[in-house]
Design a protein around this motif. Sequence first.
Motif, PDB file in Angstrom:
ATOM      1  N   SER A   1     -41.758 -12.473 -56.555  1.00 26.52           N
ATOM      2  CA  SER A   1     -42.841 -13.424 -56.737  1.00 26.52           C
ATOM      3  C   SER A   1     -44.220 -12.830 -56.503  1.00 26.52           C
ATOM      4  O   SER A   1     -45.204 -13.294 -57.082  1.00 26.52           O
ATOM      5  N   PHE A   2     -44.303 -11.805 -55.673  1.00 28.20           N
ATOM      6  CA  PHE A   2     -45.609 -11.252 -55.257  1.00 28.20           C
ATOM      7  C   PHE A   2     -45.736  -9.795 -55.676  1.00 28.20           C
ATOM      8  O   PHE A   2     -44.844  -8.987 -55.383  1.00 28.20           O
ATOM      9  N   PRO A   3     -46.834  -9.442 -56.314  1.00 26.29           N
ATOM     10  CA  PRO A   3     -47.895 -10.296 -56.872  1.00 26.29           C
ATOM     11  C   PRO A   3     -47.476 -10.888 -58.210  1.00 26.29           C
ATOM     12  O   PRO A   3     -46.512 -10.435 -58.820  1.00 26.29           O
ATOM     13  N   SER A   4     -48.215 -11.878 -58.666  1.00 24.73           N
ATOM     14  CA  SER A   4     -47.872 -12.553 -59.918  1.00 24.73           C
ATOM     15  C   SER A   4     -48.047 -11.627 -61.113  1.00 24.73           C
ATOM     16  O   SER A   4     -49.130 -11.077 -61.343  1.00 24.73           O
ATOM     17  N   GLY A   5     -46.980 -11.474 -61.895  1.00 22.32           N
ATOM     18  CA  GLY A   5     -47.052 -10.655 -63.094  1.00 22.32           C
ATOM     19  C   GLY A   5     -47.930 -11.278 -64.162  1.00 22.32           C
ATOM     20  O   GLY A   5     -48.677 -10.579 -64.856  1.00 22.32           O
ATOM     21  N   HIS A   6     -47.856 -12.608 -64.302  1.00 25.49           N
ATOM     22  CA  HIS A   6     -48.701 -13.285 -65.280  1.00 25.49           C
ATOM     23  C   HIS A   6     -50.174 -13.080 -64.955  1.00 25.49           C
ATOM     24  O   HIS A   6     -50.983 -12.755 -65.826  1.00 25.49           O
ATOM     25  N   ALA A   7     -50.526 -13.287 -63.689  1.00 22.14           N
ATOM     26  CA  ALA A   7     -51.929 -13.137 -63.288  1.00 22.14           C
ATOM     27  C   ALA A   7     -52.398 -11.702 -63.498  1.00 22.14           C
ATOM     28  O   ALA A   7     -53.530 -11.463 -63.932  1.00 22.14           O
ATOM     29  N   CYS A   8     -51.533 -10.765 -63.195  1.00 24.10           N
ATOM     30  CA  CYS A   8     -51.864  -9.351 -63.365  1.00 24.10           C
ATOM     31  C   CYS A   8     -52.105  -9.027 -64.833  1.00 24.10           C
ATOM     32  O   CYS A   8     -53.059  -8.308 -65.186  1.00 24.10           O
ATOM     33  N   ARG A   9     -51.269  -9.551 -65.707  1.00 25.71           N
ATOM     34  CA  ARG A   9     -51.455  -9.340 -67.139  1.00 25.71           C
ATOM     35  C   ARG A   9     -52.778  -9.959 -67.614  1.00 25.71           C
ATOM     36  O   ARG A   9     -53.516  -9.346 -68.392  1.00 25.71           O
ATOM     37  N   ILE A  10     -53.021 -11.183 -67.175  1.00 26.33           N
ATOM     38  CA  ILE A  10     -54.215 -11.906 -67.634  1.00 26.33           C
ATOM     39  C   ILE A  10     -55.485 -11.133 -67.294  1.00 26.33           C
ATOM     40  O   ILE A  10     -56.339 -10.898 -68.148  1.00 26.33           O
ATOM     41  N   LEU A  11     -55.615 -10.717 -66.026  1.00 22.22           N
ATOM     42  CA  LEU A  11     -56.830 -10.018 -65.618  1.00 22.22           C
ATOM     43  C   LEU A  11     -56.840  -8.567 -66.083  1.00 22.22           C
ATOM     44  O   LEU A  11     -57.910  -7.995 -66.303  1.00 22.22           O
TER      45      LEU A  11
END
Length: 214
Positions: free
Chosen positions: A142-152
């Motif tokens: 869960s940590f860190p978020s893969g989606h959030a990492c991709r987005i930024l």
Amino acid sequence: MINDDYRNLLRRNLVVTGSCILAVVICYFWVDRSVAFFVYAHPINTIKVFRWLTYPPPEVQNWSALVLTILMVRRAWGPFLRWQKVLLVACISLIVADDFRISLGDVFGRYWPQTWTHDNPSLIGTGAYGFHPFQRGDDVGSFPSGHACRILGFAGVWMIAMPGTRAIALVVSVPMLVSLVAMNYHFVSDVIAGSVLGALIATYAVHLARLKMA
């Protein structure tokens, strides 16, 4: 001069990383659980728009290889236009960011907010909460978020290298980040950490590609 630029970049990123760690600690003890239980008690994750907003990040990654191939073919006919070079760097940044996130996921080994697949341990499903370092597997990623990492990792390159796209990138990115928490796919601290990780990689990608930073 170049070395000074990278030293300054490192110093700034260390400050950002330290702030991120502080935010994660605060969320871990006082925010993550309460938000996850709130989302579960009020079926926010039944709102379809939040689910739809989680689809674009992995899809953009899936198509990044094809985009890179097209850009390499295009390069045979002359130098890139600025937006084409930014797109190239953004795709590479996204791919690297996600791979980095996978490695860190194995290092931190955090359970998910909710049980979604293969009876994975979770806060709401089984009462499992916390970090379990160096335990590998999808049930502790869960940590860190893969989606959030991709987005930024992707949007961060555009925001830095092409300031005119910042408003658009923020309007597109923020709802997707919110949706990760609204769906109980991630804790708040997962999204914060993933966002910072993606942004840091985007920053270095812009530097290494020698794109002028705003």
